[in-house]
Design a protein around this motif. Structure first.
Motif, PDB file in Angstrom:
ATOM      1  N   ALA A  22       0.968  -1.168   0.045  1.00 14.58           N
ATOM      2  CA  ALA A  22       0.100   0.117   0.041  1.00 14.58           C
ATOM      3  C   ALA A  22       0.766   1.364   0.216  1.00 14.58           C
ATOM      4  N   GLY A  23       1.900   1.458   0.600  1.00  9.82           N
ATOM      5  CA  GLY A  23       2.842   2.686   0.771  1.00  9.82           C
ATOM      6  C   GLY A  23       3.521   2.690  -0.545  1.00  9.82           C
ATOM      7  N   LEU A  27       2.850   5.862  -3.180  1.00  6.70           N
ATOM      8  CA  LEU A  27       3.792   6.737  -3.626  1.00  6.70           C
ATOM      9  C   LEU A  27       3.906   6.792  -4.967  1.00  6.70           C
ATOM     10  N   PHE A  28       3.640   5.818  -5.678  1.00  2.52           N
ATOM     11  CA  PHE A  28       3.742   5.581  -7.180  1.00  2.52           C
ATOM     12  C   PHE A  28       2.673   6.629  -7.793  1.00  2.52           C
ATOM     13  N   LEU A  29       1.512   6.212  -7.102  1.00  2.00           N
ATOM     14  CA  LEU A  29       0.310   6.850  -8.019  1.00  2.00           C
ATOM     15  C   LEU A  29       0.125   8.187  -7.625  1.00  2.00           C
ATOM     16  N   LEU A  33       0.546  11.292 -10.759  1.00  2.00           N
ATOM     17  CA  LEU A  33      -0.600  12.408 -10.661  1.00  2.00           C
ATOM     18  C   LEU A  33       0.308  13.760 -10.645  1.00  2.00           C
ATOM     19  N   ALA A  34       1.214  13.641  -9.987  1.00  2.92           N
ATOM     20  CA  ALA A  34       2.078  14.892  -9.850  1.00  2.92           C
ATOM     21  C   ALA A  34       2.659  15.274 -11.229  1.00  2.92           C
ATOM     22  N   ALA A  35       3.175  14.163 -11.851  1.00  2.00           N
ATOM     23  CA  ALA A  35       3.985  14.351 -13.057  1.00  2.00           C
ATOM     24  C   ALA A  35       2.903  14.661 -14.119  1.00  2.00           C
ATOM     25  N   ALA A  36       1.675  14.167 -14.046  1.00  2.00           N
ATOM     26  CA  ALA A  36       0.618  14.406 -15.282  1.00  2.00           C
ATOM     27  C   ALA A  36       0.209  15.935 -15.022  1.00  2.00           C
ATOM     28  N   THR A  37       0.157  16.297 -13.680  1.00  2.00           N
ATOM     29  CA  THR A  37      -0.251  17.835 -13.450  1.00  2.00           C
ATOM     30  C   THR A  37       0.817  18.759 -14.158  1.00  2.00           C
TER      31      THR A  37
END
Length: 85
Positions: A22-23, A27-29, A33-37
Motif C-alpha cells: 500500500a505504501g 507513492l507511485f500513484l 499524478l504530480a507528473a501528469a499535473t
C-alpha cells in the motif's frame, strides 16, 4: 463478556502480508499524478503563449458584430411577444 471482546478483536480477515504494497503503490500513484499535473500545466502555458496578445474587433464572418446585436439595451423594452414590458 471478555471472550466476546477477544473474538471480535482477533484479525480474522485471512492472510495478511507483513511487507504490504500500500505504501509504495500510494507513492507511485502520487508521483504519477504530480507528473501528469506538471505536463498539463506546461502544455497549457505553451498554448497560451501561442495566442495573440489582442484579438481583432472585426472578426471574419461578423462574429463579434452579431454578438453585439444580440445584447439587449436595458433602456429599451423587450420587443418579443408575450414579454411583461
Amino acid at each position: 463478556m471478555l471472550s466476546a471482546v477477544h473474538v471480535l478483536a482477533v484479525n480474522n480477515f485471512g492472510d495478511t502480508r507483513s511487507g504490504g504494497l500500500a505504501g509504495p503503490m500510494g507513492l507511485f500513484l502520487l508521483l504519477l499524478l504530480a507528473a501528469a499535473t506538471v505536463f498539463l500545466i506546461r502544455n497549457m502555458n505553451a498554448r497560451l503563449r501561442r495566442l495573440p496578445e489582442r484579438f481583432d474587433d472585426a472578426a471574419p464572418g461578423g462574429g463579434s458584430a452579431s454578438a453585439e446585436r444580440n445584447v439587449l439595451d436595458p433602456t429599451e423594452g423587450d420587443s418579443r411577444p408575450g414579454s411583461p414590458l
